[in-house]
Design a protein around this motif. Sequence first.
Motif, PDB file in Angstrom:
ATOM      1  N   VAL A   1      90.929  46.103  49.594  1.00  0.00           N
ATOM      2  CA  VAL A   1      90.788  46.445  48.161  1.00  0.00           C
ATOM      3  C   VAL A   1      89.954  45.974  47.183  1.00  0.00           C
ATOM      4  CG1 VAL A   1      91.961  47.307  46.084  1.00  0.00           C
ATOM      5  CG2 VAL A   1      92.933  47.970  48.329  1.00  0.00           C
ATOM      6  N   ASP A   2      90.052  44.638  47.244  1.00  0.00           N
ATOM      7  CA  ASP A   2      89.305  43.847  46.377  1.00  0.00           C
ATOM      8  C   ASP A   2      87.849  43.518  46.797  1.00  0.00           C
ATOM      9  OD1 ASP A   2      90.296  42.197  47.943  1.00  0.00           O
ATOM     10  OD2 ASP A   2      91.145  40.971  46.276  1.00  0.00           O
ATOM     11  N   ASP A   3      87.353  43.666  48.012  1.00  0.00           N
ATOM     12  CA  ASP A   3      86.116  43.255  48.624  1.00  0.00           C
ATOM     13  C   ASP A   3      84.884  43.489  47.791  1.00  0.00           C
ATOM     14  OD1 ASP A   3      86.739  41.410  50.769  1.00  0.00           O
ATOM     15  OD2 ASP A   3      86.967  43.313  51.827  1.00  0.00           O
ATOM     16  N   PHE A   4      84.873  44.360  46.766  1.00  0.00           N
ATOM     17  CA  PHE A   4      83.888  44.613  46.097  1.00  0.00           C
ATOM     18  C   PHE A   4      83.655  43.841  45.068  1.00  0.00           C
ATOM     19  CE2 PHE A   4      87.259  46.515  43.537  1.00  0.00           C
ATOM     20  CZ  PHE A   4      86.883  46.293  42.082  1.00  0.00           C
ATOM     21  N   LEU A   5      84.664  42.987  44.782  1.00  0.00           N
ATOM     22  CA  LEU A   5      84.591  41.728  43.847  1.00  0.00           C
ATOM     23  C   LEU A   5      83.451  40.724  44.473  1.00  0.00           C
ATOM     24  CD1 LEU A   5      88.201  40.728  42.880  1.00  0.00           C
ATOM     25  CD2 LEU A   5      86.513  42.124  41.675  1.00  0.00           C
ATOM     26  N   ASN A   6      83.324  40.745  45.671  1.00  0.00           N
ATOM     27  CA  ASN A   6      82.395  39.707  46.483  1.00  0.00           C
ATOM     28  C   ASN A   6      80.991  40.153  46.755  1.00  0.00           C
ATOM     29  OD1 ASN A   6      84.727  38.043  46.962  1.00  0.00           O
ATOM     30  ND2 ASN A   6      85.321  39.601  48.724  1.00  0.00           N
ATOM     31  N   PHE A   7      80.733  41.523  46.530  1.00  0.00           N
ATOM     32  CA  PHE A   7      79.439  41.932  46.614  1.00  0.00           C
ATOM     33  C   PHE A   7      78.456  41.709  45.574  1.00  0.00           C
ATOM     34  CE2 PHE A   7      81.444  46.254  48.100  1.00  0.00           C
ATOM     35  CZ  PHE A   7      81.565  45.921  49.149  1.00  0.00           C
ATOM     36  N   GLU A   8      77.306  41.155  46.124  1.00  0.00           N
ATOM     37  CA  GLU A   8      76.220  40.983  45.350  1.00  0.00           C
ATOM     38  C   GLU A   8      74.974  42.303  45.246  1.00  0.00           C
ATOM     39  OE1 GLU A   8      72.617  37.317  44.601  1.00  0.00           O
ATOM     40  OE2 GLU A   8      73.734  37.635  46.431  1.00  0.00           O
ATOM     41  N   VAL A   9      74.879  42.870  44.043  1.00  0.00           N
ATOM     42  CA  VAL A   9      74.091  44.289  44.067  1.00  0.00           C
ATOM     43  C   VAL A   9      72.756  43.993  43.438  1.00  0.00           C
ATOM     44  CG1 VAL A   9      74.433  46.493  43.043  1.00  0.00           C
ATOM     45  CG2 VAL A   9      76.496  45.374  43.890  1.00  0.00           C
ATOM     46  N   TYR A  10      71.837  44.348  44.071  1.00  0.00           N
ATOM     47  CA  TYR A  10      70.500  43.928  43.659  1.00  0.00           C
ATOM     48  C   TYR A  10      70.160  45.488  43.046  1.00  0.00           C
ATOM     49  CZ  TYR A  10      70.016  39.922  46.730  1.00  0.00           C
ATOM     50  OH  TYR A  10      70.342  38.692  47.139  1.00  0.00           O
ATOM     51  N   SER A  11      68.961  45.152  42.137  1.00  0.00           N
ATOM     52  CA  SER A  11      68.480  46.274  41.363  1.00  0.00           C
ATOM     53  C   SER A  11      66.950  45.910  40.821  1.00  0.00           C
ATOM     54  CB  SER A  11      69.292  46.782  40.173  1.00  0.00           C
ATOM     55  OG  SER A  11      69.302  46.053  39.421  1.00  0.00           O
ATOM     56  N   ASP A  12      66.175  46.690  40.487  1.00  0.00           N
ATOM     57  CA  ASP A  12      65.031  46.607  39.422  1.00  0.00           C
ATOM     58  C   ASP A  12      63.995  45.587  39.919  1.00  0.00           C
ATOM     59  OD1 ASP A  12      63.376  47.331  37.267  1.00  0.00           O
ATOM     60  OD2 ASP A  12      64.573  46.068  35.851  1.00  0.00           O
TER      61      ASP A  12
ATOM     62  N   GLY B   1      50.538  40.261  42.325  1.00  0.00           N
ATOM     63  CA  GLY B   1      51.302  40.564  43.544  1.00  0.00           C
ATOM     64  C   GLY B   1      51.803  39.357  44.223  1.00  0.00           C
ATOM     65  N   SER B   2      51.739  38.158  43.934  1.00  0.00           N
ATOM     66  CA  SER B   2      52.103  36.838  44.329  1.00  0.00           C
ATOM     67  C   SER B   2      53.604  36.542  44.517  1.00  0.00           C
ATOM     68  CB  SER B   2      51.462  35.635  43.848  1.00  0.00           C
ATOM     69  OG  SER B   2      52.034  35.679  42.626  1.00  0.00           O
ATOM     70  N   LYS B   3      54.558  37.366  43.747  1.00  0.00           N
ATOM     71  CA  LYS B   3      55.949  37.126  43.553  1.00  0.00           C
ATOM     72  C   LYS B   3      56.540  38.682  43.059  1.00  0.00           C
ATOM     73  CE  LYS B   3      54.966  33.780  40.619  1.00  0.00           C
ATOM     74  NZ  LYS B   3      53.491  34.009  40.198  1.00  0.00           N
ATOM     75  N   TYR B   4      57.706  38.792  42.999  1.00  0.00           N
ATOM     76  CA  TYR B   4      58.502  39.796  42.274  1.00  0.00           C
ATOM     77  C   TYR B   4      59.971  39.081  41.899  1.00  0.00           C
ATOM     78  CZ  TYR B   4      61.931  40.156  46.352  1.00  0.00           C
ATOM     79  OH  TYR B   4      62.727  39.869  47.190  1.00  0.00           O
ATOM     80  N   ALA B   5      60.206  39.898  40.889  1.00  0.00           N
ATOM     81  CA  ALA B   5      61.593  39.424  40.037  1.00  0.00           C
ATOM     82  C   ALA B   5      62.496  40.739  40.377  1.00  0.00           C
ATOM     83  CB  ALA B   5      61.028  39.259  38.832  1.00  0.00           C
ATOM     84  N   TYR B   6      63.666  40.445  40.167  1.00  0.00           N
ATOM     85  CA  TYR B   6      64.797  41.273  40.455  1.00  0.00           C
ATOM     86  C   TYR B   6      65.902  40.974  39.774  1.00  0.00           C
ATOM     87  CZ  TYR B   6      66.721  38.613  44.404  1.00  0.00           C
ATOM     88  OH  TYR B   6      67.111  37.524  45.323  1.00  0.00           O
ATOM     89  N   VAL B   7      66.790  41.878  39.867  1.00  0.00           N
ATOM     90  CA  VAL B   7      68.416  41.571  39.175  1.00  0.00           C
ATOM     91  C   VAL B   7      69.448  41.523  40.019  1.00  0.00           C
ATOM     92  CG1 VAL B   7      70.009  42.543  37.271  1.00  0.00           C
ATOM     93  CG2 VAL B   7      67.384  42.808  36.967  1.00  0.00           C
ATOM     94  N   SER B   8      70.278  40.696  40.143  1.00  0.00           N
ATOM     95  CA  SER B   8      71.313  40.460  41.008  1.00  0.00           C
ATOM     96  C   SER B   8      72.753  40.627  40.044  1.00  0.00           C
ATOM     97  CB  SER B   8      71.312  39.249  41.761  1.00  0.00           C
ATOM     98  OG  SER B   8      72.638  38.971  42.447  1.00  0.00           O
ATOM     99  N   THR B   9      73.607  41.695  40.349  1.00  0.00           N
ATOM    100  CA  THR B   9      75.032  41.782  39.424  1.00  0.00           C
ATOM    101  C   THR B   9      75.978  41.464  40.527  1.00  0.00           C
ATOM    102  OG1 THR B   9      73.885  43.476  38.156  1.00  0.00           O
ATOM    103  CG2 THR B   9      76.267  43.392  38.461  1.00  0.00           C
TER     104      THR B   9
END
Length: 665
Positions: A8-19, A26-34
């Motif tokens: 049930v509580d495994d979603f607490l362990n997820f790392e969710v990427y976005s954006d 073009g040498s790099k990229y940034a993103y958000v980790s929630t």
Amino acid sequence: MAKRAIQVDDFLNFEVYSDPQFSPDGSKYAYVSTTINENKDYESNLFIQNMDEADARQWTFGHNKNSSPRFSPDNKSVVFQSNRSGMPQLWLLPLDGGEAKQLTTFKNGAVDPVWSKDGKFIIFTALLEEGDDVLDQKELSKEERQKENEETNKKPLVVKKLNYKSDSLGFLDDKKSQIILYDVEKENFIQLTNGDYHYAYQDISPNGTTVLFSGNISENAEYELKSDIYALDIASREITRLTDGKGSYYSAVFSPSGNKIAYLGHKQEYLNATLTKLYIYDLETKEHTCLSTEWDFPIGDLIAGDTRLGSSENGPVWSNDENRLFFIGSIYGATNLYEVSLQGELKELYNVDSHVFGFSYNRLKDSFIIGVSTPTNPCNFYLLDANSQVKQLTDANRKFLNEVEIGTPERISFKAKDGWDVHGWILRPYDYKEGAKYPLILEIHGGPHVMYGQTFFHEMQLLAAKGYVVLYINPRGSHGYGQTYVNACRGDYGGGDYQDLMSAVDYVLETYEFIDKERLGVTGGSYGGFMTNWIVGHTNRFKAAVTQRSISNWLSFYGVSDIGYFFNKWQHGFDLLDDPKALWDISPLKYASNVDTPLLILHSEQDYRCPIEQGEQLYVTLKHLKKDVEFVRFPGANHELSRSGKPELRIERLNHICSWFEKYL
């Protein structure tokens, strides 16, 4: 060694990427980790990865929410949004090292920063009251804000407008979203818009003279459920409406030369069931051209899930040569990355039967960073180069995926009773064994105009881990199967859509011998909650049901929901004032005396989309009839509980669902 079942509580362990966001070179990229921290609070941080390095580096730290990273055109700094000072504000971080500098101290925060093409300005949105001075904005301290909230709560709420509340925002006030320019060199602010309207920033022209925004700035805006694209001349503040005033239009972007504008929207031919289309507006000829006339799928990411957090680019995005546009489209339970020429020639750039949730385009190399989720992996980023070669860039959630058994859904297709083709999936139980019999749970999505698809879904995996076969389909009304299909439930709630769901159960019982037909359960939220209520009032084949954030009475829904005053008309063709009897006939509450299925009602107390009185009416009626029913109320939660609600309450919700089905199945 065997992997364990998901919990049930495994979603607490997820790392969710976005954006994902490419740097200008073009040498790099940034993103958000929630993630969810040890205090069971959401936090998000920024990461950067050089394209020639295997691992990303973390940019921001702490238990804050950092998002919207945007590289400056000269590639020397990044502006981003952070609540580290208390409210969401804008911060500037140099790429060559050093601390982030706070740019805004707006009382109500500043959000969604973007750069002008020459890097002289940062454009953002802020909530302002009439008369606010952008040159004299001061963020309140935690104590000051608490005192202000206490004073506000002592006063009555004076309501004068039709749309006075929102599920995501609560009760609305007089603050309006205004577009602000920040002069990077002079370090001052220029307010571009004002008045009693909300302005949604879209883009700024390459020469820096014109800003595009979407919204409705007509006198009858609160009665018109429309949105147009407007051009604002920065020097004169003159506003010109570019679209026809007859539909919903948004996501407008200038072409690299500034001669054309691409935008999304539709003329509301089927109201909110209309497929999103792609248009081009030529600034010289003043002509609008629809590039998607021959397509029978919507533009955008319309997959339902419980694991996505944070927004990402869906398009349209111009190619560097200005001859093509890129976007995400939703089709047959998947989202793909597409390219279309200005002549309307459509091409699939990435189609691997998965969930593409966002992308970023490298204009110099004609390549992409794409964010992808699959049923067995929450998220990762990939490089898609100009030769269509794909390279995995991240390995998110590796530890979790190495420990936990994740089931792979099986596609199903079948004929409904009236001959319609319907598509869906089944998920076998954890530790499935040949010859054993398993109970089944039918899951029904909300919307109704979204779709289940090829994405990671924690709740589905959890139910399979608990020993259930999970069945989920896209009944008529779902997106991804064409305009006729998505429009088919309008004016027919509880008709063809109900038959699709029952046909799905019939099909899997006939096809899969391991399903125990005597142990069937059903659950769903929002529209899926309505349909769960409808099902238990029209059949006793299910031994247990859980209805979530549901609708039971369309008569009262009209006046209590933040969308009720138009949703009934849009979905049923009439509202309370037109035909109350017809609304009652399609209200599950009418059929409460038929309910013999044990029913668990889950509802959030701050749900303004499907207000809790809908659950209260159903509970009191069934309890008065001495039916087997329980009611669980979630304090401080809204319609988004299952997706982005407080983690503790999300755990409670899942525990109640699992316990109910365990008790009766």
